[in-house]
Structure formats: C-alpha cells, structure tokens
Design a protein around this motif. Structure first.
Motif, PDB file in Angstrom:
ATOM      1  N   UNK A 174      -3.673  40.053 -13.844  1.00 25.62           N
ATOM      2  CA  UNK A 174      -3.983  38.812 -14.540  1.00 25.62           C
ATOM      3  C   UNK A 174      -3.084  37.721 -13.974  1.00 25.62           C
ATOM      4  N   UNK A 175      -3.673  36.587 -13.632  1.00 23.46           N
ATOM      5  CA  UNK A 175      -2.878  35.439 -13.181  1.00 23.46           C
ATOM      6  C   UNK A 175      -2.744  34.486 -14.357  1.00 23.46           C
ATOM      7  N   UNK A 176      -1.521  34.289 -14.801  1.00 21.90           N
ATOM      8  CA  UNK A 176      -1.266  33.437 -15.965  1.00 21.90           C
ATOM      9  C   UNK A 176      -1.685  31.995 -15.681  1.00 21.90           C
ATOM     10  N   UNK A 177      -2.030  31.231 -16.730  1.00 20.33           N
ATOM     11  CA  UNK A 177      -2.466  29.837 -16.544  1.00 20.33           C
ATOM     12  C   UNK A 177      -1.272  28.912 -16.349  1.00 20.33           C
ATOM     13  N   UNK A 178      -0.593  29.076 -15.200  1.00 23.06           N
ATOM     14  CA  UNK A 178       0.621  28.309 -14.932  1.00 23.06           C
ATOM     15  C   UNK A 178       0.423  27.268 -13.835  1.00 23.06           C
ATOM     16  N   UNK A 179      -0.820  27.058 -13.392  1.00 19.64           N
ATOM     17  CA  UNK A 179      -1.097  26.003 -12.423  1.00 19.64           C
ATOM     18  C   UNK A 179      -1.165  24.660 -13.143  1.00 19.64           C
ATOM     19  N   UNK A 180      -1.003  23.584 -12.388  1.00 20.13           N
ATOM     20  CA  UNK A 180      -1.138  22.247 -12.971  1.00 20.13           C
ATOM     21  C   UNK A 180      -2.500  22.107 -13.650  1.00 20.13           C
ATOM     22  N   UNK A 181      -3.554  22.633 -13.004  1.00 15.50           N
ATOM     23  CA  UNK A 181      -4.916  22.433 -13.503  1.00 15.50           C
ATOM     24  C   UNK A 181      -5.289  23.379 -14.635  1.00 15.50           C
ATOM     25  N   UNK A 182      -4.402  24.314 -14.987  1.00 17.16           N
ATOM     26  CA  UNK A 182      -4.725  25.238 -16.085  1.00 17.16           C
ATOM     27  C   UNK A 182      -3.785  25.069 -17.277  1.00 17.16           C
ATOM     28  N   UNK A 183      -3.048  23.977 -17.307  1.00 16.41           N
ATOM     29  CA  UNK A 183      -2.057  23.784 -18.360  1.00 16.41           C
ATOM     30  C   UNK A 183      -2.676  23.684 -19.760  1.00 16.41           C
ATOM     31  N   UNK A 184      -3.954  23.286 -19.845  1.00 16.92           N
ATOM     32  CA  UNK A 184      -4.574  23.093 -21.153  1.00 16.92           C
ATOM     33  C   UNK A 184      -5.274  24.346 -21.691  1.00 16.92           C
ATOM     34  N   UNK A 214      13.173  39.366 -20.689  1.00 21.41           N
ATOM     35  CA  UNK A 214      12.961  39.741 -22.083  1.00 21.41           C
ATOM     36  C   UNK A 214      11.497  40.081 -22.356  1.00 21.41           C
ATOM     37  N   UNK A 215      10.573  39.279 -21.822  1.00 19.66           N
ATOM     38  CA  UNK A 215       9.166  39.534 -22.097  1.00 19.66           C
ATOM     39  C   UNK A 215       8.698  40.795 -21.374  1.00 19.66           C
ATOM     40  N   UNK A 216       9.311  41.131 -20.267  1.00 24.60           N
ATOM     41  CA  UNK A 216       9.025  42.401 -19.597  1.00 24.60           C
ATOM     42  C   UNK A 216       9.420  43.562 -20.498  1.00 24.60           C
ATOM     43  N   UNK A 217      10.626  43.486 -21.081  1.00 21.79           N
ATOM     44  CA  UNK A 217      11.084  44.557 -21.987  1.00 21.79           C
ATOM     45  C   UNK A 217      10.207  44.631 -23.228  1.00 21.79           C
ATOM     46  N   UNK A 218       9.795  43.483 -23.716  1.00 22.77           N
ATOM     47  CA  UNK A 218       9.021  43.406 -24.946  1.00 22.77           C
ATOM     48  C   UNK A 218       7.617  43.983 -24.785  1.00 22.77           C
ATOM     49  N   UNK A 219       6.982  43.734 -23.644  1.00 21.56           N
ATOM     50  CA  UNK A 219       5.569  44.085 -23.467  1.00 21.56           C
ATOM     51  C   UNK A 219       5.344  45.308 -22.583  1.00 21.56           C
ATOM     52  N   UNK A 220       6.304  45.626 -21.707  1.00 20.12           N
ATOM     53  CA  UNK A 220       6.107  46.707 -20.741  1.00 20.12           C
ATOM     54  C   UNK A 220       5.272  46.307 -19.552  1.00 20.12           C
ATOM     55  N   UNK A 221       4.878  45.046 -19.473  1.00 16.63           N
ATOM     56  CA  UNK A 221       4.054  44.540 -18.380  1.00 16.63           C
ATOM     57  C   UNK A 221       4.962  43.975 -17.289  1.00 16.63           C
ATOM     58  N   UNK A 222       4.569  44.190 -16.032  1.00 20.43           N
ATOM     59  CA  UNK A 222       5.308  43.604 -14.920  1.00 20.43           C
ATOM     60  C   UNK A 222       4.892  42.139 -14.740  1.00 20.43           C
ATOM     61  N   UNK A 223       5.810  41.227 -14.981  1.00 19.11           N
ATOM     62  CA  UNK A 223       5.586  39.810 -14.725  1.00 19.11           C
ATOM     63  C   UNK A 223       6.107  39.521 -13.326  1.00 19.11           C
ATOM     64  N   UNK A 224       5.180  39.376 -12.389  1.00 15.42           N
ATOM     65  CA  UNK A 224       5.523  39.247 -10.972  1.00 15.42           C
ATOM     66  C   UNK A 224       5.606  37.767 -10.616  1.00 15.42           C
ATOM     67  N   UNK A 260      -4.492  47.225 -17.197  1.00 15.68           N
ATOM     68  CA  UNK A 260      -3.620  46.944 -16.057  1.00 15.68           C
ATOM     69  C   UNK A 260      -2.265  46.488 -16.591  1.00 15.68           C
ATOM     70  N   UNK A 261      -1.289  46.381 -15.700  1.00 18.38           N
ATOM     71  CA  UNK A 261       0.056  46.037 -16.179  1.00 18.38           C
ATOM     72  C   UNK A 261       0.748  45.013 -15.283  1.00 18.38           C
ATOM     73  N   UNK A 262      -0.031  44.176 -14.602  1.00 17.17           N
ATOM     74  CA  UNK A 262       0.531  43.139 -13.741  1.00 17.17           C
ATOM     75  C   UNK A 262       0.054  41.774 -14.214  1.00 17.17           C
ATOM     76  N   UNK A 263       1.014  40.886 -14.474  1.00 14.82           N
ATOM     77  CA  UNK A 263       0.722  39.479 -14.730  1.00 14.82           C
ATOM     78  C   UNK A 263       1.458  38.666 -13.675  1.00 14.82           C
ATOM     79  N   UNK A 264       0.714  37.866 -12.929  1.00 15.57           N
ATOM     80  CA  UNK A 264       1.300  36.980 -11.924  1.00 15.57           C
ATOM     81  C   UNK A 264       1.648  35.663 -12.600  1.00 15.57           C
TER      82      UNK A 264
END
Length: 283
Positions: A76-86, A134-144, A109-113
């Motif tokens: 999953x690619x998090x909405x962290x681009x300028x165009x996905x801020x909303x 902290x959020x890695x420990x909390x969720x068990x998901x790899x935040x890459x 899956x367990x990867x968030x970009x």
C-alpha cells in the motif's frame, strides 16, 4: 532480509521473483484498470496508490478487485504525495498511516510505502522518525520510508522534506528505493542500496535521466544502472517486491500503455533470471 518478505523460488535455473505493478502506472486510468491490466499481463501483484481515485481508498472495493482478478495486493502506498493530501479529509497524518496499515492487513500484506513528510507538516514532520518506529511496533506493518529528492528551482534547491529527502543516515528500520527519485536527486541508486543493506525492503523499479522532473521512465531507459541494481540486491538476499511504478501518461491508447508495461515486465524478469545465473557482486 525480513523473514516476512515473500520468498523468491528457483525456476528453470533462474529465479522467479515477485514483480508487481503500481496502480499509479495506469494513471489517468483507474485503480480497477490497474488490476485488470496486472492480471492480463501476468504481474505477481499490485501496489495500491491510495488517492488515485475513490476505489483506492476503499478496502472493500479493493478486496473485490483482488478476488475478481486473482491478483494479490502486496503493498500500500500511503497518501503522502502533494496531490493526495486531501484523501480521508479531516484525518490526521498518523491516523492516515494507521488506516493504511489496517488496509494492508485486511488485504493480507504488510508493506506500507511512505514518503518523508513536508517541512510544513508541523508535529508530524518533527516527530516523524520516532513516530514511524512507534507505528511499526503498534501495527506490525513495515513502513518503508522512500528516498525523495531536493526540489530544484530557479533560485536554487529547496529542502521540502523533513528530516531529509535521503533516509540513509536516519534510523528507519525499513526503506523503499525509488530509482527515478535517485535520478532526480542526481545520486546513484547503486550507492544507496550498498549503504542501506538489509534495510532495503521494497523497490520502485523505474528510472530517470537526472532531470529536475521526477520522470519515472521504464527501468533501463535512464542513468540509474537498473540492471546492476537488480544484480546487486538479488545477489545479496533481497526477496521483496520489484514494483514497476512508471509514468505512462504519454501513451496514445490503452494498447500503447499495456505495451510499455509488458516490455518493462519482460525486461525485469529477464534481469531477474540473469541475476540467478550470476555470482553475487562484492559489497
């Protein structure tokens, strides 16, 4: 490499390695189109760019697309681009990342970009390094955390990201390499992967010529020695996804867009097979 990563398996003397498709590679077409094309061309999975359309932010809709087309969601690619801020308006930055983690786990899956934050994003930016741990420990998901680039303007470079566009010297546990971003930053992807070692957990396989624009060319079409990068990482135990994240907006038609993606998929699988026959490069 992290034991939770998908295994590469030997086939016919070479390697079968997961080559996946970013839904952004079909833009301006839809997320649903990306699943359809991934299935038809034989990709091993998709990375969902949250925010490309409403479907990309709807886990129930994504489950239906995954099951209908038989194509797994592998990141999953998090909405962290300028165009996905909303996307998910009214939700705080950390809560958006938690929603991405929940989406990833719901889709098996367990990867968030995630991109490093912009300097103007307040406490999210100043607390990003500790918050990712902290959020890695909390969720068990790899935040890459993904490498970015300095913004180049007529007045000079602007450091838009905090703590930096280059995660090399930050204590992030998991990293994403984007070869196009390395080209825009005018650094060598091969230098980055050598410096990162086992922290490299995800790859956006693309390319660039070093323009001030983030080009997202097909791998091999730029100056990032994508074949050498693949040889190096696969020879040193990398088993994560090779995610094709290409800019196909100049394609004249769906057929043209699919040809670009099919050629990049074939190029990648050829290099993966070749790497399986070659000795690892020295570190």
């Amino acid at each position: 490499m992290d034991s939770t990563q998908a295994d590469a398996t030997a086939i016919g003397g070479g390697l079968h390695h997961p080559v996946t498709l970013s839904t952004s590679s079909l833009f301006p077409e839809s997320t649903a189109s990306a699943f359809e094309v991934a299935a038809r061309l034989g990709f091993d999975g998709v990375e969902v760019m949250v925010g490309i359309d409403q479907v990309a932010a709807d886990v129930d809709a994504l489950e239906k697309l995954r099951d209908y087309h038989g194509v797994p969601v592998t990141s999953i690619h998090a909405p962290t681009l300028v165009v996905t801020q909303l996307v998910w308006r009214g939700t705080g930055h950390w809560d958006k990342l938690r929603r991405c983690a929940e989406m990833a786990l719901a889709l098996d899956c367990d990867v968030v970009v995630v991109h490093p934050p912009f300097r103007w994003q307040g406490d999210y930016a100043t607390g990003f390094v500790a918050g990712i741990a902290e959020i890695r420990r909390e969720t068990g998901v790899r935040f890459c955390v993904e490498n970015m680039y300095p913004w180049r303007t007529p007045a000079g470079e602007y450091a838009a990201y905090r703590p930096t566009w280059d995660p090399t010297d930050e204590p992030f546990e998991h990293l994403t390499l984007d070869l196009s971003h390395a080209a825009t930053a005018q650094v060598r992807s091969l230098d980055l992967v050598r410096a990162w070692g086992d922290r490299l957990q995800h790859v956006h396989l693309t390319d660039g010529q070093g323009s001030f624009r983030d080009e997202h060319l097909a791998p091999g079409a730029g100056n990032q020695d994508a074949d050498q990068v693949l040889h190096h990482i696969l020879g040193h135990g990398y088993t994560g996804d090779l995610c094709l994240e290409l800019n196909t907006r100049a394609a004249d038609s769906r057929a043209d867009r699919e040809r670009i993606l099919a050629d990049a998929l074939a190029w990648t699988r050829d290099r993966v097979a070749e790497s399986g026959r070659l000795a690892p490069q020295p570190s």
